[in-house]
Design an enzyme around this catalytic site. Structure first.
Site, PDB file in Angstrom:
ATOM      1  N   GLY A 135       0.753  -1.246   0.000  1.00 19.35           N
ATOM      2  CA  GLY A 135       0.000   0.000   0.000  1.00 19.35           C
ATOM      3  C   GLY A 135       0.779   1.288   0.000  1.00 19.35           C
ATOM      4  O   GLY A 135       0.178   2.369  -0.040  1.00 19.35           O
ATOM      5  N   GLU A 160       3.978  -6.627   1.639  1.00 20.70           N
ATOM      6  CA  GLU A 160       3.574  -7.085   0.298  1.00 20.70           C
ATOM      7  C   GLU A 160       3.428  -5.907  -0.655  1.00 20.70           C
ATOM      8  O   GLU A 160       2.323  -5.560  -1.075  1.00 20.70           O
ATOM      9  CB  GLU A 160       2.209  -7.778   0.394  1.00 20.70           C
ATOM     10  CG  GLU A 160       2.199  -9.059   1.170  1.00 20.70           C
ATOM     11  CD  GLU A 160       0.784  -9.514   1.480  1.00 20.70           C
ATOM     12  OE1 GLU A 160      -0.145  -8.681   1.499  1.00 20.70           O
ATOM     13  OE2 GLU A 160       0.612 -10.704   1.712  1.00 20.70           O
ATOM     14  N   ARG A 220       2.523  -1.656  -6.003  1.00 19.76           N
ATOM     15  CA  ARG A 220       2.614  -0.367  -6.692  1.00 19.76           C
ATOM     16  C   ARG A 220       3.985   0.294  -6.550  1.00 19.76           C
ATOM     17  O   ARG A 220       4.555   0.785  -7.525  1.00 19.76           O
ATOM     18  CB  ARG A 220       1.542   0.554  -6.099  1.00 19.76           C
ATOM     19  CG  ARG A 220       1.337   1.840  -6.847  1.00 19.76           C
ATOM     20  CD  ARG A 220       0.451   2.789  -6.035  1.00 19.76           C
ATOM     21  NE  ARG A 220      -0.772   2.204  -5.557  1.00 19.76           N
ATOM     22  CZ  ARG A 220      -1.942   2.235  -6.219  1.00 19.76           C
ATOM     23  NH1 ARG A 220      -2.027   2.842  -7.370  1.00 19.76           N
ATOM     24  NH2 ARG A 220      -3.012   1.667  -5.697  1.00 19.76           N
ATOM     25  N   ARG A 239      -7.741   3.409 -14.423  1.00 18.59           N
ATOM     26  CA  ARG A 239      -7.637   4.043 -13.093  1.00 18.59           C
ATOM     27  C   ARG A 239      -8.231   5.457 -13.027  1.00 18.59           C
ATOM     28  O   ARG A 239      -8.879   5.781 -12.043  1.00 18.59           O
ATOM     29  CB  ARG A 239      -6.183   4.039 -12.607  1.00 18.59           C
ATOM     30  CG  ARG A 239      -5.603   2.635 -12.464  1.00 18.59           C
ATOM     31  CD  ARG A 239      -4.291   2.595 -11.692  1.00 18.59           C
ATOM     32  NE  ARG A 239      -4.493   2.931 -10.295  1.00 18.59           N
ATOM     33  CZ  ARG A 239      -4.193   4.085  -9.747  1.00 18.59           C
ATOM     34  NH1 ARG A 239      -3.659   5.049 -10.467  1.00 18.59           N
ATOM     35  NH2 ARG A 239      -4.431   4.295  -8.476  1.00 18.59           N
ATOM     36  N   TYR A 279     -11.041   5.532 -10.287  1.00 21.97           N
ATOM     37  CA  TYR A 279     -10.685   6.153  -9.001  1.00 21.97           C
ATOM     38  C   TYR A 279     -10.446   7.652  -9.102  1.00 21.97           C
ATOM     39  O   TYR A 279     -10.007   8.262  -8.123  1.00 21.97           O
ATOM     40  CB  TYR A 279      -9.387   5.531  -8.437  1.00 21.97           C
ATOM     41  CG  TYR A 279      -9.297   4.033  -8.543  1.00 21.97           C
ATOM     42  CD1 TYR A 279     -10.197   3.211  -7.872  1.00 21.97           C
ATOM     43  CD2 TYR A 279      -8.292   3.439  -9.295  1.00 21.97           C
ATOM     44  CE1 TYR A 279     -10.107   1.828  -7.970  1.00 21.97           C
ATOM     45  CE2 TYR A 279      -8.190   2.061  -9.392  1.00 21.97           C
ATOM     46  CZ  TYR A 279      -9.103   1.264  -8.733  1.00 21.97           C
ATOM     47  OH  TYR A 279      -8.998  -0.099  -8.832  1.00 21.97           O
ATOM     48  N   CYS A 318     -16.006   4.157 -26.317  1.00 22.63           N
ATOM     49  CA  CYS A 318     -17.301   4.771 -26.581  1.00 22.63           C
ATOM     50  C   CYS A 318     -17.934   5.337 -25.313  1.00 22.63           C
ATOM     51  O   CYS A 318     -19.097   5.088 -25.032  1.00 22.63           O
ATOM     52  CB  CYS A 318     -18.221   3.729 -27.198  1.00 22.63           C
ATOM     53  SG  CYS A 318     -18.482   2.344 -26.080  1.00 22.63           S
ATOM     54  N   GLU A 319     -17.150   6.061 -24.538  1.00 21.71           N
ATOM     55  CA  GLU A 319     -17.688   6.620 -23.292  1.00 21.71           C
ATOM     56  C   GLU A 319     -17.092   7.986 -23.059  1.00 21.71           C
ATOM     57  O   GLU A 319     -15.884   8.173 -23.236  1.00 21.71           O
ATOM     58  CB  GLU A 319     -17.277   5.772 -22.082  1.00 21.71           C
ATOM     59  CG  GLU A 319     -17.868   4.418 -22.077  1.00 21.71           C
ATOM     60  CD  GLU A 319     -17.837   3.768 -20.706  1.00 21.71           C
ATOM     61  OE1 GLU A 319     -17.765   4.480 -19.680  1.00 21.71           O
ATOM     62  OE2 GLU A 319     -17.888   2.541 -20.691  1.00 21.71           O
ATOM     63  N   TYR A 365      -1.146  -1.562 -11.913  1.00 20.66           N
ATOM     64  CA  TYR A 365      -2.601  -1.637 -12.089  1.00 20.66           C
ATOM     65  C   TYR A 365      -3.060  -1.009 -13.404  1.00 20.66           C
ATOM     66  O   TYR A 365      -4.156  -0.465 -13.492  1.00 20.66           O
ATOM     67  CB  TYR A 365      -3.330  -0.994 -10.895  1.00 20.66           C
ATOM     68  CG  TYR A 365      -2.954  -1.632  -9.577  1.00 20.66           C
ATOM     69  CD1 TYR A 365      -3.412  -2.900  -9.248  1.00 20.66           C
ATOM     70  CD2 TYR A 365      -2.115  -0.974  -8.679  1.00 20.66           C
ATOM     71  CE1 TYR A 365      -3.046  -3.507  -8.051  1.00 20.66           C
ATOM     72  CE2 TYR A 365      -1.739  -1.564  -7.479  1.00 20.66           C
ATOM     73  CZ  TYR A 365      -2.211  -2.834  -7.166  1.00 20.66           C
ATOM     74  OH  TYR A 365      -1.851  -3.416  -5.981  1.00 20.66           O
TER      75      TYR A 365
HETATM   76  N1  LLP Z   1      -1.489  -7.011  -0.172  1.00 23.43           N
HETATM   77  C1  LLP Z   1      -2.821  -7.099  -0.271  1.00 23.43           C
HETATM   78  C2  LLP Z   1      -3.541  -8.060   0.565  1.00 23.43           C
HETATM   79  C3  LLP Z   1      -3.511  -6.287  -1.168  1.00 23.43           C
HETATM   80  O1  LLP Z   1      -4.829  -6.377  -1.252  1.00 23.43           O
HETATM   81  C4  LLP Z   1      -2.793  -5.373  -1.980  1.00 23.43           C
HETATM   82  C5  LLP Z   1      -3.493  -4.517  -2.938  1.00 23.43           C
HETATM   83  C6  LLP Z   1      -1.405  -5.312  -1.863  1.00 23.43           C
HETATM   84  C7  LLP Z   1      -0.785  -6.155  -0.935  1.00 23.43           C
HETATM   85  C8  LLP Z   1      -0.547  -4.411  -2.697  1.00 23.43           C
HETATM   86  O2  LLP Z   1      -0.828  -3.079  -2.509  1.00 23.43           O
HETATM   87  P1  LLP Z   1       0.090  -1.977  -3.246  1.00 23.43           P
HETATM   88  O3  LLP Z   1       1.446  -2.001  -2.605  1.00 23.43           O
HETATM   89  O4  LLP Z   1       0.139  -2.307  -4.675  1.00 23.43           O
HETATM   90  O5  LLP Z   1      -0.638  -0.697  -2.994  1.00 23.43           O
HETATM   91  N2  LLP Z   1      -6.479  -1.385  -8.433  1.00 23.43           N
HETATM   92  C9  LLP Z   1      -6.198  -0.393  -7.410  1.00 23.43           C
HETATM   93  C10 LLP Z   1      -5.359  -0.957  -6.292  1.00 23.43           C
HETATM   94  C11 LLP Z   1      -5.980  -2.131  -5.610  1.00 23.43           C
HETATM   95  C12 LLP Z   1      -5.089  -2.686  -4.546  1.00 23.43           C
HETATM   96  C13 LLP Z   1      -5.568  -4.007  -4.097  1.00 23.43           C
HETATM   97  N3  LLP Z   1      -4.753  -4.614  -3.113  1.00 23.43           N
HETATM   98  C14 LLP Z   1      -5.500   0.799  -8.042  1.00 23.43           C
HETATM   99  O6  LLP Z   1      -5.274   0.791  -9.234  1.00 23.43           O
HETATM  100  O7  LLP Z   1      -5.226   1.773  -7.368  1.00 23.43           O
END
Ligand code: LLP
Length: 426
Positions: A242, A284, A287, A324, A328, A355-356, A385
């Site tokens: 995150g 984990e 991004r 995205r 979002y 088409c949007e 993503y």
């Molecule tokens: N661990 C778990 C359990 C997660 O659900 C996620 C992301 C991560 C790790 C990795 O998070 P990161 O470091 O990538 O922020 N599609 C959305 C983001 C959805 C994230 C879902 N879970 C976007 O494009 O912003």
């Protein structure tokens, strides 16, 4: 965003130094390009900060065979959100014991595949899943290694669709209601499950590091309660991913070391004050490893000025390669590589070809005044993503993915063709 020239500090070195016209000519547009060295550098920063045993790359942010191999070479673990991601990882040769399997609704097939392959950790998300794990493990003669996913009730100050740690979340067992403690006690007591520890993910694109420290407090209270009621030592706490990424020049920089310090401090101090052995902390990240390494190349196809309203600069991709902004309201920069240092006085809407009306890549972009049809336009920081959430909406074939390493490009995912669009039709 401003009319100032593009701030190159948000893009990665190999993207800036590449001959993007040559790449576009050779591989076509839209095109995802990734600076392989930048991804490896981020992996190494995470390894330095947490130790290789404590970092799992979140495959949901960007996964393909080449990425699995890169993660494997860098010695990380891999977080798979579904049986499909796990399949890609296993096919690419990723060691099963280094896979962490997630999902709030894992099917019998997914669990069986994970148990048969010998996946290292399964993050259990519900009592139904624990029932299934006990049954399937017994059938296969294996004892699943289980992390109990908990919902700490912490707001992460991010978009609500990607905030997962609040009480309303569909993920995990709620801490405040006592359900999380009961689930952990159940796993500890079960002879068919091995209790590995707790898992907690509060959301994505998080800047306020304090949110992580607050989540750690909740998790440690739970650790203390588990130990007090069962005598079990909680060895692992996975604090999810995150960490926020700099999409726009005005965003703060991503600071992996500060993030690690915050988490480790919170764990150490919080464990001491509760008289606990500090559990190991795993993370984990997705991004923050891949976003800034990536960029998308588009070709401008039409420019339409609606007097008094807006100027639309339409490119040959759109919400099918980057949903995205539409999903979002996510912001991106745009620049013309042929004029990377030019002032950008022209306010435009960079639109896709779908088409949007909502198919905008950058609703509030600034470009040089002489932008013309045929120009190459780049959106940097699209490595996370984008490809992973790409679709065939409007039957638009998905772009190719190219890795650049040592200045040399190589296609790691080929472009889809029109033939691919009917590949599954019967
Ligand atoms: N661990 C778990 C359990 C997660 O659900 C996620 C992301 C991560 C790790 C990795 O998070 P990161 O470091 O990538 O922020 N599609 C959305 C983001 C959805 C994230 C879902 N879970 C976007 O494009 O912003």
């Amino acid at each position: 965003m401003t009319a100032a020239p593009f701030d190159k500090s948000i893009a990665s070195p190999a993207v800036l130094s590449a001959d993007l016209e040559a790449l576009a000519a050779e591989f076509g547009t839209p095109l995802f390009i990734y600076d392989e060295g930048a991804m490896r550098d981020r992996c190494r920063e995470y390894v330095d900060a947490f130790g290789a045993e404590n970092v799992a790359f979140a495959g949901k942010s960007f996964l393909c065979t080449a990425m699995v191999r890169l993660v494997m070479e860098e010695g990380l673990h891999l977080d798979c959100a579904t049986g499909g991601e796990m399949h890609v990882a296993l096919i690419a040769g990723f060691p099963a014991e280094r896979i962490v399997l997630h999902g709030n609704n894992k099917s019998d097939e997914e669990l069986n595949a994970a148990l048969s392959a010998g996946v290292g950790r399964i993050v259990a998300d519900s009592n139904d899943e624990l029932d299934r794990l006990e049954r399937l493990g017994a059938e296969l003669g294996v004892v699943p290694r289980v992390l109990v996913r908990v919902t700490p009730g912490v707001e992460a100050h991010t978009h609500e669709f990607i905030e997962t740690g609040t009480e309303e979340s569909k993920f995990g067992f709620t801490v405040s209601s006592g359900v999380a403690l009961a689930a952990a006690q159940r796993v500890v007591a079960s002879t068919s499950l091995e209790f590995a520890g707790l898992h907690c993910h509060i959301g994505s694109q998080i800047w306020v590091l304090e949110s992580y420290a607050r989540a750690v407090e909740v998790v440690l209270d739970l650790v203390a309660a588990i130990t007090a009621t069962t005598g079990a030592v909680v060895e692992e706490t996975v604090m999810g991913g995150g960490l926020g990424v700099r999409y726009l020049a005005e965003d703060p920089p991503t600071d992996i070391a500060a993030y690690a310090l915050t988490l480790r401090d919170a764990i150490t101090t919080g464990s001491q004050s509760r008289g606990l052995m500090a559990p190991r902390v795993m993370v984990e990240p997705g991004r923050s490893i891949v976003a800034a390494a990536g960029a998308t190349l588009y070709r401008v196809g039409t420019i339409k000025e609606i007097p008094g309203v807006a100027t639309y600069v339409s490119v040959d991709g759109g919400m099918s390669d980057n949903p995205r902004p539409a999903l979002y309201g996510a912001g991106y920069e745009a620049y013309l590589p042929a004029q990377i240092d030019a002032e950008r006085p022209l306010e435009v809407r960079v639109a896709g070809k779908h088409c949007e009306q909502g198919d905008l890549i950058v609703p509030d972009a600034y470009l040089p005044a002489n932008v013309t049809v045929g120009d190459l336009l780049v959106t940097p920081v699209t490595g996370a993503y984008g490809y992973s959430m790409a679709s065939n909406y409007n039957k638009v074939p998905r772009p190719a993915v190219v890795f650049i390493s040592g200045g040399a490009p190589r296609v790691v995912v080929r472009r889809e063709t029109n033939d691919d669009l009917t590949r599954l039709d019967q």
